[in-house]
Design a protein around this motif. Structure first.
Motif, PDB file in Angstrom:
ATOM      1  N   SER A  65      24.328  45.288 -47.622  1.00 40.47           N
ATOM      2  CA  SER A  65      23.958  45.873 -48.912  1.00 40.47           C
ATOM      3  C   SER A  65      25.193  46.127 -49.759  1.00 40.47           C
ATOM      4  O   SER A  65      26.320  46.149 -49.266  1.00 40.47           O
TER       5      SER A  65
ATOM      6  N   SER B 233      26.018  49.033 -52.960  1.00 38.26           N
ATOM      7  CA  SER B 233      25.466  50.209 -53.617  1.00 38.26           C
ATOM      8  C   SER B 233      26.424  50.795 -54.635  1.00 38.26           C
ATOM      9  O   SER B 233      27.636  50.651 -54.519  1.00 38.26           O
TER      10      SER B 233
ATOM     11  N   GLY C 216      20.941  50.769 -54.767  1.00 39.53           N
ATOM     12  CA  GLY C 216      21.457  49.776 -53.842  1.00 39.53           C
ATOM     13  C   GLY C 216      20.633  48.512 -53.805  1.00 39.53           C
ATOM     14  O   GLY C 216      19.437  48.524 -54.101  1.00 39.53           O
TER      15      GLY C 216
ATOM     16  N   ILE D 107      19.640  45.794 -50.999  1.00 40.59           N
ATOM     17  CA  ILE D 107      19.627  45.526 -49.559  1.00 40.59           C
ATOM     18  C   ILE D 107      19.289  44.059 -49.370  1.00 40.59           C
ATOM     19  O   ILE D 107      18.292  43.570 -49.896  1.00 40.59           O
TER      20      ILE D 107
ATOM     21  N   ASP E  20      18.394  46.074 -43.553  1.00 38.84           N
ATOM     22  CA  ASP E  20      18.326  47.529 -43.645  1.00 38.84           C
ATOM     23  C   ASP E  20      17.044  47.866 -44.409  1.00 38.84           C
ATOM     24  O   ASP E  20      16.379  46.976 -44.936  1.00 38.84           O
TER      25      ASP E  20
ATOM     26  N   ARG F 195      18.325  53.970 -44.838  1.00 37.23           N
ATOM     27  CA  ARG F 195      19.435  54.408 -45.692  1.00 37.23           C
ATOM     28  C   ARG F 195      19.292  55.884 -46.045  1.00 37.23           C
ATOM     29  O   ARG F 195      20.250  56.649 -46.001  1.00 37.23           O
TER      30      ARG F 195
END
Length: 103
Positions: free
Chosen positions: A49, A51, A72, A74, A79, A84
């Motif tokens: 990811s 973010s 974010g 992903i 994930d 998260r």
């Protein structure tokens, strides 16, 4: 916090974690107001990811209110938002415990 190096705007660091590595860059730091940072999360060589996060610090009586906003992306199902959120909650709990211990 003791043992945590001071960071500066534009500074970069690697944050090894249990399952992954995070490569973080500070985008904006306004003391006692906000921290904006971006980071890339990798599981080994797999990019999981990317973010952008903002931490706002707001005076609230005798304390400080912390507001965390994260956006974010992903990649490829490596994930989930729930995972998260859980991990971020653990980090915030650890921060709270460290601040209480420092009082």
């Amino acid at each position: 916090m003791k043992g945590f190096p001071r960071r500066r705007q534009g500074g970069e660091c690697r944050l090894p974690q249990r399952r992954a590595d995070a490569f973080l860059q500070h985008q904006d730091i306004m003391p006692n107001q906000r921290i904006v940072y971006s980071y890339e999360l990798l599981f080994g060589e797999t990019r999981v990811s990317v973010s952008l996060a903002t931490i706002e610090l707001i005076a609230d009586g005798k304390g400080t209110r912390l507001i965390l906003t994260e956006q974010g992306a992903i990649f490829d199902g490596h994930d989930t938002p729930n995972t998260r959120e859980h991990g971020t909650g653990e980090l915030l709990d650890a921060l709270g415990a460290a601040l209480e211990a420092a009082e």
